[in-house]
Design an enzyme around this catalytic site. Structure first.
Site, PDB file in Angstrom:
ATOM      1  N   GLY A 153     -14.472   2.967  -6.266  1.00 41.92           N
ATOM      2  CA  GLY A 153     -15.685   2.514  -5.303  1.00 41.92           C
ATOM      3  C   GLY A 153     -15.483   0.872  -5.328  1.00 41.92           C
ATOM      4  N   LYS A 154     -14.320   0.252  -5.322  1.00 47.43           N
ATOM      5  CA  LYS A 154     -13.877  -1.037  -5.077  1.00 47.43           C
ATOM      6  C   LYS A 154     -14.275  -1.615  -3.862  1.00 47.43           C
ATOM      7  CE  LYS A 154      -9.311  -0.777  -5.889  1.00 47.43           C
ATOM      8  NZ  LYS A 154      -9.356   0.622  -6.131  1.00 47.43           N
ATOM      9  N   SER A 155     -13.708  -1.012  -2.617  1.00 44.93           N
ATOM     10  CA  SER A 155     -14.066  -1.440  -1.279  1.00 44.93           C
ATOM     11  C   SER A 155     -15.520  -1.099  -0.995  1.00 44.93           C
ATOM     12  CB  SER A 155     -13.339  -0.554  -0.364  1.00 44.93           C
ATOM     13  OG  SER A 155     -11.854  -0.513  -0.682  1.00 44.93           O
ATOM     14  N   THR A 156     -16.147  -0.292  -1.675  1.00 45.13           N
ATOM     15  CA  THR A 156     -17.654  -0.066  -1.578  1.00 45.13           C
ATOM     16  C   THR A 156     -18.409  -1.283  -2.132  1.00 45.13           C
ATOM     17  OG1 THR A 156     -17.323   2.104  -1.324  1.00 45.13           O
ATOM     18  CG2 THR A 156     -19.682   1.194  -1.895  1.00 45.13           C
ATOM     19  N   GLU A 163     -28.747  20.759 -35.175  1.00 43.38           N
ATOM     20  CA  GLU A 163     -27.012  20.949 -35.397  1.00 43.38           C
ATOM     21  C   GLU A 163     -26.610  19.699 -35.703  1.00 43.38           C
ATOM     22  OE1 GLU A 163     -25.773  23.539 -36.488  1.00 43.38           O
ATOM     23  OE2 GLU A 163     -27.092  25.034 -35.489  1.00 43.38           O
ATOM     24  N   CYS A 205      16.151 -17.364  19.104  1.00 40.83           N
ATOM     25  CA  CYS A 205      14.935 -17.478  18.414  1.00 40.83           C
ATOM     26  C   CYS A 205      14.226 -18.953  18.908  1.00 40.83           C
ATOM     27  CB  CYS A 205      15.076 -17.801  16.988  1.00 40.83           C
ATOM     28  SG  CYS A 205      16.037 -19.189  16.483  1.00 40.83           S
ATOM     29  N   GLY A 206      14.905 -19.820  19.564  1.00 38.22           N
ATOM     30  CA  GLY A 206      14.184 -21.008  20.136  1.00 38.22           C
ATOM     31  C   GLY A 206      15.020 -22.294  19.549  1.00 38.22           C
ATOM     32  N   LYS A 207      16.111 -22.331  18.928  1.00 38.14           N
ATOM     33  CA  LYS A 207      16.664 -23.532  18.436  1.00 38.14           C
ATOM     34  C   LYS A 207      16.962 -24.334  19.496  1.00 38.14           C
ATOM     35  CE  LYS A 207      20.245 -21.165  16.483  1.00 38.14           C
ATOM     36  NZ  LYS A 207      19.880 -19.914  16.960  1.00 38.14           N
ATOM     37  N   ALA A 248       6.711 -26.484  21.098  1.00 39.47           N
ATOM     38  CA  ALA A 248       6.306 -26.868  22.420  1.00 39.47           C
ATOM     39  C   ALA A 248       7.460 -26.306  23.371  1.00 39.47           C
ATOM     40  CB  ALA A 248       5.580 -28.136  22.804  1.00 39.47           C
TER      41      ALA A 248
END
Length: 767
Positions: free
Chosen positions: A295-298, A73, A570-572, A762
């Site tokens: 399959g990227k991580s694999t 065919e 915040c520690g200023k 510190a």
């Protein structure tokens, strides 16, 4: 026909397997090339006839049998894949001299699809047709239309144009025992001929033996099956299973940082080649791109385990950012892994990138000190204080990093651009090539493309990329258009992903025992609290930097001003308290005088020595003290009588440097005005006047407050900045740092001439 060793391949059911059709085309073209190479290598024979003649005269040449390519065919094949007409034309043109012959069968002939093939078809066999036109298309005459309806009635038209009618043999019917087999099985018995009546042997027993259950074709194949040398395998089985890593890894003598991670199907060469990545050179950066569940991580785990199998952790280290659903976490126990950070580990992600950046910067200075010009030379005499080997920054899920850690994108791009010269590699996975900006993409030479969601986005071969649709995970195409299968990261020869996590964990323990006690340097997190007493003395200490987990100092002589921004608690204030105490520690009262503006009295009692020249705790006290400060600065402005030598040495005035420390600047510069506005004119001359301004302000509304004359002038002059915890909605306030939520006491230090660095300030106890 597959049982006969004459058969090189049986290729069927290609309607739904487009990639196999393309593969068949490559295999046939490869066979044409192979036969040409055999004739050329054997003595430049012009054709197969000369080659066979030489063999018949005793030449020691390998057999090169005639190859018949039977296509059933073929009109259907050409209708779906018109390009095959060119392939058949090429075989028809070259095949006669190479011993390659085409046998094409079809229910009807569509001359429009032959595209020049008819000139290479020497013989035509036409059985009964449905119309005279169909007969005329094949034979040139309508005779086949008038054939009887008996199956097998046909005409043969030869190359000379002769027309021969014949009846084909029928091989699909029930087979019968041959005369030889009947004779050997039941020898005939002689009987006396007389006039007496005797029993007539049954016709079914002697004349027509009972038909066999097998056809004549089956009987003939039974006789030839297993006999003779097998035909050359033109068609190798397609890639149906992913190999396992243990079957691919090389033995001793492998090249450094060169490992196989899969197999490449090469039908043109009629073989399978290892899919090798070479990371010890310009191709050291890697991008693995594929659709979700492709399959990227694999593939990533396969490459890392392949490197770990043949490289000591002292020579290769992996620093992983796992944004791909946790697949990389199975490698956590691998001795080569120095960091494994997930999407929720923001601090560890930043710290991992900072460590890799630090390795690159440190080696840059080491190369200069050791006078080496390449990483290969550096490996020969690596510095004792460098515990790292080749460093791989592995990022599984580039789109997630760009979305949630966009501030790291520029740093990683810089690593990819400069890191290979210093043994630092970047390995990333992405869902689309478009996710990689050109600045990063241009630095990646090793590109692995798996099945894409949209084949039109392929950068390898768009046509072949379409053939990957529906293929199992781990399939991709090479730049040359070959299909490859990534190996599964396992050593038990089981081609399945079932139980893969457990298998990788077991292999990690095996490698840990194998390479013990060697391990890759582990990434240490920046501590959430650092006591000042635990750090060594030096200049004006600020805290511990994330880059190398070493003390960070500020140089007010180089950059005289500092702006601290952050939200409440915040520690200023703790930062200002530390800086005041550090200035007292490193300088005498004759060298430094502190003028503190503290409306909330949070710095009350921090400076009680002679270093304190004034303390303003209210608008009224500031108003009373500010004229004296302005006058003092105005007096230090150089006059007309100042010489050039005095300007060069800054000796036209004497006295201590003035540090103006302002806490809660948003209270000082209120809606009614800013009493400190006159200071703005002195800021450009700060180095000449010995003026230093240290300002702390809430981040809320800071974008609008930056138009304040003092803050605006400080930013224009490139002051140091410390961006502490703040809402991202505030936008970029200092440098290019986008505000984010940080632990108390932590902030990003922005200095001129150096990269931004996260710092844990510190801690000193309040008075």
């Amino acid at each position: 026909m597959e049982r006969a060793r004459h058969v090189g391949a049986v290729i069927t059911n290609l309607a739904g397997e487009a990639h196999l059709v393309s593969r068949m085309s490559d295999a046939l073209l490869g066979e044409v090339n192979r036969r040409q190479e055999v004739l050329r290598a054997a003595g430049r024979f012009a054709n197969l006839t000369e080659y066979q003649r030489a063999r018949s005269h005793g030449a020691h040449l390998p057999p090169l049998p005639a190859l018949f390519i039977l296509v059933d065919e073929f009109s259907e094949l050409l209708s779906q894949h018109p390009d095959f007409a060119d392939l058949f034309v090429a075989i028809g043109r070259l095949g006669r001299s190479l011993g390659m012959h085409l046998l094409l069968a079809s229910q009807r002939l569509d001359e429009g699809r032959l595209r020049g093939l008819e000139t290479h078809l020497s013989y035509r066999i036409c059985l009964k047709t449905f119309s005279a036109g169909e007969s005329r298309a094949v034979l040139g005459v309508p005779d086949a239309y008038h054939l009887p309806s008996t199956p097998g009635s046909a005409y043969l038209k030869s190359a000379s144009g002769d027309l021969v009618r014949f009846q084909t043999a029928f091989v699909s019917g029930p087979g019968r025992e041959s005369r030889t087999e009947r004779t050997s099985a039941a020898p005939p018995r002689a009987r006396l001929f007389t006039a007496a009546t005797v029993d007539t042997p049954s016709e079914s027993a002697d004349i027509e033996p009972p038909p066999s259950a097998r056809t004549l074709l089956d009987t003939m194949l039974d006789r030839v099956a297993g006999r003779g040398a097998a035909a050359h395998q033109v068609w190798l089985p397609p890639l149906t299973q992913s190999p396992t890593l243990d079957a691919l890894l090389p033995g001793p003598g492998h090249r450094r940082l060169t490992v196989p991670i899969g197999v490449v199907d090469n039908p043109y060469e009629q073989r399978r080649d290892p899919f090798v990545v070479e990371l010890d050179g310009a191709a050291g950066n890697v991008a693995i791109v594929g659709a979700p569940r492709s399959g990227k991580s694999t593939a990533l785990r396969t490459m890392l385990l392949a490197l770990a199998e043949h490289h000591d952790p002292a020579d290769v280290g992996f620093y992983c950012l796992d944004f791909g659903g946790g697949a990389l976490s199975s490698l956590r126990d691998l001795p080569h892994v120095g960091s494994m950070a997930g999407r929720l580990d923001g601090d560890l992600c930043r710290r991992t990138v900072a460590v890799v950046t630090s390795v690159m910067r440190t080696r840059e200075s080491l190369f200069r000190r050791l006078a080496v010009d390449s990483m290969a030379a550096y490996r020969g005499h690596k510095a004792d204080d460098d515990p790292f080997g080749d460093v791989f920054l592995v990022i599984d899920g580039w789109a997630t990093l760009r979305q949630e850690f966009d501030h790291l994108e520029g740093t990683i791009t810089a690593i990819a651009a400069q890191g290979l010269s210093f043994g630092v590699h970047v390995v990333i996975t992405a869902s689309r090539w478009a996710e990689l900006r050109p600045a990063l993409k241009d630095q990646i030479a090793t590109r692995i493309e798996l099945r894409l969601g949209d084949p039109a986005e392929s950068e390898m071969n768009r046509k072949r990329a379409r053939d990957l649709s529906g293929r199992p995970p781990g399939r991709g195409i090479t730049p040359s258009g070959r299909e490859f299968a990534v190996a599964l990261p396992r050593w038990d020869d089981a081609p399945t992903v079932n139980g893969l996590t457990e298998v990788i964990a077991a292999d990690s323990q095996r490698l840990r025992g194998r390479w013990a006690p060697s391990t890759a340097p582990v990434v240490q997190l920046l501590p959430t609290r650092v006591q000042r007493d635990e750090l060594e003395d030096g200049g004006v200490l600020l805290g511990v930097g994330e880059r190398e987990l070493s003390p960070v100092h500020v140089d007010f002589a180089e950059q005289p001003h500092l702006l601290v921004l952050g939200e409440v608690a915040c520690g200023k204030t703790a930062t200002l308290r530390l800086l005041c105490r550090e200035l007292i520690r490193v300088s005498t009262a004759d060298e430094v005088q502190l003028e503190i503006i503290d409306f909330r009295r949070a710095l009350l009692g921090v400076v009680e020595s002679e270093h304190l020249s004034g303390y303003a705790m209210s608008p009224a006290s500031l108003t009373s003290r500010l004229p004296a400060i302005i006058d003092r600065l105005a007096a230090r402005m150089p006059g007309d009588n100042v010489t050039q030598q005095q300007l060069r040495t800054r000796s036209w005035w004497a006295g201590p440097d003035i540090y103006l420390v302002i806490d809660d600047y948003d209270l000082v510069a209120g809606a009614t005005g800013n009493p400190l506005a006159p200071l703005a004119d002195f800021l450009p001359h700060a180095k000449d006047l010995g003026l230093h301004v240290v300002v702390a302000r809430r981040s809320g509304g800071a974008a609008r407050a930056m138009f304040d004359p003092v803050l605006a002038r400080m930013r224009e002059l490139g002051c140091m900045g410390l961006m502490m915890s703040a809402s991202a909605e505030e936008g970029v306030l200092l440098g290019t740092v986008r505000p984010s939520a940080l632990p108390p006491g932590r902030g990003t230090l922005i200095t001129r001439g150096d990269a931004d660095q996260l710092v844990q300030v510190a801690w000193t106890d309040p008075p």
